[in-house]
Design a protein around this motif. Structure first.
Motif, PDB file in Angstrom:
ATOM      1  N   ASP A   1      -8.352  10.562   1.489  1.00  0.00           N
ATOM      2  CA  ASP A   1      -7.321  10.975   0.561  1.00  0.00           C
ATOM      3  C   ASP A   1      -5.788  10.664   1.016  1.00  0.00           C
ATOM      4  N   VAL A   2      -5.589   9.655   1.487  1.00  0.00           N
ATOM      5  CA  VAL A   2      -4.418   9.059   1.754  1.00  0.00           C
ATOM      6  C   VAL A   2      -4.271   7.697   1.184  1.00  0.00           C
ATOM      7  N   LEU A   3      -3.270   7.696   0.033  1.00  0.00           N
ATOM      8  CA  LEU A   3      -3.167   6.481  -0.812  1.00  0.00           C
ATOM      9  C   LEU A   3      -2.043   5.627  -0.180  1.00  0.00           C
ATOM     10  N   VAL A   4      -2.142   4.182   0.191  1.00  0.00           N
ATOM     11  CA  VAL A   4      -1.333   3.359   0.975  1.00  0.00           C
ATOM     12  C   VAL A   4      -1.073   2.293  -0.144  1.00  0.00           C
ATOM     13  N   GLU A   5       0.149   1.960  -0.296  1.00  0.00           N
ATOM     14  CA  GLU A   5       0.776   0.892  -0.952  1.00  0.00           C
ATOM     15  C   GLU A   5       1.749   0.125  -0.287  1.00  0.00           C
ATOM     16  N   VAL A   6       1.872  -1.067   0.084  1.00  0.00           N
ATOM     17  CA  VAL A   6       2.470  -1.963   0.719  1.00  0.00           C
ATOM     18  C   VAL A   6       2.806  -3.345   0.111  1.00  0.00           C
ATOM     19  N   ALA A   7       4.013  -3.601   0.154  1.00  0.00           N
ATOM     20  CA  ALA A   7       4.740  -5.082  -0.672  1.00  0.00           C
ATOM     21  C   ALA A   7       5.518  -5.667   0.406  1.00  0.00           C
ATOM     22  N   LEU A   8       4.976  -6.990   1.000  1.00  0.00           N
ATOM     23  CA  LEU A   8       5.991  -7.542   1.851  1.00  0.00           C
ATOM     24  C   LEU A   8       6.361  -9.196   1.757  1.00  0.00           C
ATOM     25  N   GLN A   9       7.348  -9.554   1.917  1.00  0.00           N
ATOM     26  CA  GLN A   9       7.743 -10.908   1.728  1.00  0.00           C
ATOM     27  C   GLN A   9       8.909 -11.298   2.584  1.00  0.00           C
ATOM     28  N   TYR A  10       8.621 -12.552   3.474  1.00  0.00           N
ATOM     29  CA  TYR A  10       9.624 -13.005   4.113  1.00  0.00           C
ATOM     30  C   TYR A  10      10.753 -13.781   3.673  1.00  0.00           C
TER      31      TYR A  10
ATOM     32  N   PHE B   1      11.705  -0.390   4.241  1.00  0.00           N
ATOM     33  CA  PHE B   1      11.925   1.009   3.562  1.00  0.00           C
ATOM     34  C   PHE B   1      10.689   1.468   3.525  1.00  0.00           C
ATOM     35  N   ALA B   2      10.612   2.932   4.091  1.00  0.00           N
ATOM     36  CA  ALA B   2       9.433   3.628   3.959  1.00  0.00           C
ATOM     37  C   ALA B   2       9.373   4.926   3.334  1.00  0.00           C
ATOM     38  N   PHE B   3       8.443   5.358   2.403  1.00  0.00           N
ATOM     39  CA  PHE B   3       8.480   6.571   1.637  1.00  0.00           C
ATOM     40  C   PHE B   3       7.137   7.304   1.837  1.00  0.00           C
ATOM     41  N   ALA B   4       7.314   8.618   1.873  1.00  0.00           N
ATOM     42  CA  ALA B   4       5.990   9.474   1.913  1.00  0.00           C
ATOM     43  C   ALA B   4       6.246  10.535   0.710  1.00  0.00           C
TER      44      ALA B   4
ATOM     45  N   GLY C   1       6.099  -1.593  -9.617  1.00  0.00           N
ATOM     46  CA  GLY C   1       6.028  -0.895  -8.571  1.00  0.00           C
ATOM     47  C   GLY C   1       6.475  -1.514  -7.378  1.00  0.00           C
ATOM     48  N   VAL C   2       5.893  -1.287  -6.286  1.00  0.00           N
ATOM     49  CA  VAL C   2       6.519  -1.919  -4.937  1.00  0.00           C
ATOM     50  C   VAL C   2       6.775  -3.276  -4.965  1.00  0.00           C
ATOM     51  N   ILE C   3       5.797  -4.245  -5.690  1.00  0.00           N
ATOM     52  CA  ILE C   3       6.063  -5.550  -5.812  1.00  0.00           C
ATOM     53  C   ILE C   3       7.454  -5.857  -6.368  1.00  0.00           C
ATOM     54  N   SER C   4       7.785  -5.022  -7.275  1.00  0.00           N
ATOM     55  CA  SER C   4       9.137  -5.154  -7.890  1.00  0.00           C
ATOM     56  C   SER C   4      10.055  -4.964  -7.146  1.00  0.00           C
ATOM     57  N   PHE C   5       9.911  -3.997  -6.512  1.00  0.00           N
ATOM     58  CA  PHE C   5      10.879  -3.521  -5.293  1.00  0.00           C
ATOM     59  C   PHE C   5      11.372  -4.579  -4.397  1.00  0.00           C
ATOM     60  N   VAL C   6      10.287  -5.060  -3.697  1.00  0.00           N
ATOM     61  CA  VAL C   6      10.318  -6.229  -2.880  1.00  0.00           C
ATOM     62  C   VAL C   6      11.274  -7.329  -3.500  1.00  0.00           C
ATOM     63  N   GLU C   7      10.762  -7.743  -4.707  1.00  0.00           N
ATOM     64  CA  GLU C   7      11.434  -8.598  -5.439  1.00  0.00           C
ATOM     65  C   GLU C   7      12.876  -8.477  -5.700  1.00  0.00           C
ATOM     66  N   TYR C   8      13.130  -7.505  -6.137  1.00  0.00           N
ATOM     67  CA  TYR C   8      14.634  -6.838  -6.168  1.00  0.00           C
ATOM     68  C   TYR C   8      15.488  -6.790  -5.184  1.00  0.00           C
ATOM     69  N   LEU C   9      14.885  -6.431  -4.123  1.00  0.00           N
ATOM     70  CA  LEU C   9      15.552  -6.478  -2.731  1.00  0.00           C
ATOM     71  C   LEU C   9      15.882  -7.999  -2.215  1.00  0.00           C
TER      72      LEU C   9
ATOM     73  N   ILE D   1       8.224  -2.862   1.577  1.00  0.00           N
ATOM     74  CA  ILE D   1       8.085  -1.578   1.124  1.00  0.00           C
ATOM     75  C   ILE D   1       6.907  -1.016   1.603  1.00  0.00           C
ATOM     76  N   ILE D   2       6.794   0.361   2.253  1.00  0.00           N
ATOM     77  CA  ILE D   2       5.548   1.110   2.702  1.00  0.00           C
ATOM     78  C   ILE D   2       5.703   2.394   1.956  1.00  0.00           C
ATOM     79  N   SER D   3       4.591   2.642   1.295  1.00  0.00           N
ATOM     80  CA  SER D   3       4.646   3.968   0.407  1.00  0.00           C
ATOM     81  C   SER D   3       3.272   4.695   0.611  1.00  0.00           C
ATOM     82  N   VAL D   4       3.275   5.733   1.045  1.00  0.00           N
ATOM     83  CA  VAL D   4       2.008   6.773   1.183  1.00  0.00           C
ATOM     84  C   VAL D   4       2.081   8.070   0.448  1.00  0.00           C
TER      85      VAL D   4
END
Length: 645
Positions: A261-270, A279-282, A233-241, A334-337
């Motif tokens: 009823d709002v699902l939030v997923e965030v992955a970040l790395q410096y 990059f944000a997604f809704a 998921g978003v962890i793989s996304f950040v690792e890819y970037l 990556i911010i995904s809601v």
């Protein structure tokens, strides 16, 4: 004067009297879409063309998010058509009670018809307006629909949105799903060629955001294919970037939570770079303009880092808090809601507006960050140290900006000495050529139209901005000269309304060095003056590659294909061919005739079709790591034109 005004008023009144109910047009069915396509897909250029595919793919992804689909296949055919196939439930084929037509036909022919309004068929969906696939149908020369459902295979064909036959069962089926195959209408779209790279970039995004979903993309025009499936998921996304960067800590920080009823997923790395990539997604829609979810994320990040930095004594009592801007440098996130009733600005969904989402994201991300940094305090130190250096660099950049601002104030101090300005002061008619080298600059100055064409020659290559902070960028003499000439500032001071030239044209040699300089300039504008690109003001000049002499006649060719065609055309004549490698090889008259005359020249406007893909390309091409650059060059080697050897 009064008499003229009176006559004008009489004419207006007369026209109003003739304006009756008979003048009101009612556009039936999908005719409104065909009359005003840009209202539904953004534009009729390359972006709108690809938007057609995304609308159909979104329907398949909605099935995936609902748990009924785990495979999607996208195929680009040699005739320019595209098919999207999924293994979901299949569009319903039973008769809709209100209109007495099959539900599938209703979905494809009536705007705002779909299963996404009451949250019963779909708890979360990207295509909430119900216009997606019906708009694709309206804007296609033909569309073929195949549905596998209820043990049967169903077919129907449309032409420009109009059914050509009934929805008909054609045989038995042991599967479920939907296939939409369509050919965009070439009477509507200015661009007809789908980009494999643009499509693959968007499909890769979706695969990251829907873990376990397999997406295949095949291009039968050149037998290219790629498959995407990411369980992380978003962890793989950040690792890819960050694969072409050096992360400051090994594993990305992952935060997941749900509230109201709002699902939030965030992955970040410096990482150790100087650029921010957020990059944000809704509901899987890339909200390129951000929105409330991004604001909530930034607030939580700033608050959590400052609080933990105080606790761990990384910030002393006398130190000021780190700002959101301090914490941007080197951040990949990556911010995904996912939410039931997203409020997007427009059908193209570029900004999320739900006010409650800001607080929800803030709360979930703050709690998640605090818990992570409590458990792994060693990750905090490199973040804080980098932010402190970024703050120091921003202070230095502020002083440098002030210096540039004073020098570039139009009507104040002098413009750059090397700038040969134009006499017109109307930005709309003025254009600036940024030219490689003094030799070409000299020819351009002599050959130009001095009324509206300005020339700015560069000496050598500008700084690679991918490897530098803003303060260092502003210390580069060539970049300062460009900023002064344009007059619109940079960074926090940037104001596109102050741009002195509404066409900024990069003109470099057609060789390796020229291509490198062009890429460096594009990277600079993309990173530090994106408003010039977004405003449609940045162009690339296309000088000819060949001069063909046949007796007293001369011809110019801009590609190898043009040269071959010209050689065939002049087969009965003795010809000589000159290959241009540098602009300086042309005299002023030739440069004007081939590259600067508005009636003859070829200009390519620089557009960002996909922000994530553009960001990735610049990072790979201009970044520190060699391996990703080598892979990129190898994978795109067949696309090279006019190779200089």
């Amino acid at each position: 004067m009064q008499r003229g005004s009176g006559e004008s008023m009489k004419t207006t009144v007369a026209n109003l009297k003739e304006y009756t109910a008979n003048d009101i047009q009612i556009l039936e069915g999908l005719e409104a879409v065909r009359r005003r396509p840009s209202m539904y897909i953004g534009d009729t250029g390359i972006r709108g063309l690809h938007h057609l595919v995304y609308e159909v793919v979104d329907n398949a992804i909605d099935e995936a998010m609902a748990g009924y689909c785990d495979q999607v296949s996208v195929i680009v055919y040699p005739d320019g058509s595209v098919s999207v196939e999924d293994n979901g439930r299949g569009i319903p084929v039973d008769t809709h009670p209100k209109v007495n037509k099959p539900a599938a036909e209703v979905v494809l022919t009536i705007l705002h018809a779909g299963g996404k309004f009451d949250n019963k068929a779909y708890q979360v969906s990207g295509g909430l307006h119900g216009v997606g696939v019906s708009v694709v149908n309206a804007l296609s020369t033909w569309l073929e629909l195949i549905i596998w459902r209820d043990g049967m295979e169903w077919h129907q064909r449309y032409s420009r949105g109009v059914p050509q036959c009934e929805l008909t069962p054609v045989g038995k089926a042991d599967r479920t799903g939907t296939k939409v195959h369509f050919l965009p209408d070439d009477t509507i779209f200015e661009e007809k060629d789908f980009s494999f790279d643009v499509l693959s970039s968007r499909l890769r995004e979706i695969a990251f955001l829907v873990p376990g979903l397999k997406i295949d993309l095949k291009d039968l025009r050149n037998n290219k294919s790629v498959a995407f499936k990411y369980d992380g998921g978003v962890i793989s996304f950040v690792e890819y970037l960050n694969r072409d960067k050096n992360p400051l800590f090994k594993e990305p920080i992952y935060i997941k939570g749900e509230k109201d009823d709002v699902l939030v997923e965030v992955a970040l790395q410096y990482n150790d770079s100087f650029q921010e990539r957020v990059f944000a997604f809704a509901n899987l829609i890339h909200t390129v303009e951000g929105g409330t979810h991004v604001v909530g994320f930034r607030t939580a990040l700033t608050r959590a880092v400052n609080e933990m930095a105080r606790r761990q004594k990384l910030l002393k009592d006398k130190d000021a808090n780190l700002s959101g801007d301090d914490l941007k440098e080197g951040l990949t996130a990556i911010i995904s809601v996912k939410l039931k009733e997203p409020q997007f600005e427009g059908q193209t969904k570029t900004k999320l507006g739900n006010s409650d989402v800001r607080g929800i994201v803030d709360s979930i991300v703050y709690d998640g960050l605090m818990a992570f940094l409590e458990e792994k305090p060693d990750c905090l130190r490199p973040i804080v140290e980098k932010a402190i250096k970024a703050r120091q660099a921003r202070d230095a950049a502020k002083k440098a900006r002030e210096l540039v601002r004073r020098k570039s104030a139009f009507g104040g101090l002098d413009l750059p000495g090397k700038l040969a300005d134009c006499s017109s002061k109307d930005p709309e008619e003025c254009e600036l050529y940024i030219v490689e080298g003094d030799s070409a600059g000299g020819s351009a100055k002599q050959g130009r139209n001095r009324t509206f064409q300005a020339i700015l020659p560069l000496r050598g290559k500008i700084l690679n901005v991918e490897k530098a902070r803003l303060d260092k960028v502003l210390s580069n003499a060539e970049i300062r000269t460009i900023i002064q000439a344009l007059g619109c500032g940079i960074g926090e001071d940037f104001d596109v309304n102050k741009l002195r030239y509404h066409r900024v044209i990069i003109m470099t040699d057609a060789d390796v060095d020229g291509a490198h300089i062009r890429t460096l300039l594009l990277a600079f504008f993309y990173r530090f003056m994106p408003g010039i690109i977004e405003g449609g003001h940045l162009y690339i000049a296309q000088p000819p590659l060949y001069r063909v002499q046949a007796g007293k006649s001369e011809y110019y060719c801009y590609s190898d294909k043009e040269l071959r065609n010209m050689a065939d055309k002049l087969a009965n004549k003795k010809i000589s061919v000159q290959r241009y490698k540098g602009l300086g090889e042309m005299n002023p008259e030739q440069l004007w005739k081939t590259t600067m005359d508005p009636n003859e020249r070829i200009l390519k406007r620089v557009d960002v079709e996909d922000a994530l893909a553009a960001d990735e390309y610049f990072t790979i091409l201009m970044g520190d790591k060699v391996e990703p650059r080598r892979e990129f060059i190898e994978s795109h080697a067949n696309e090279v034109r006019n190779l200089d050897v």
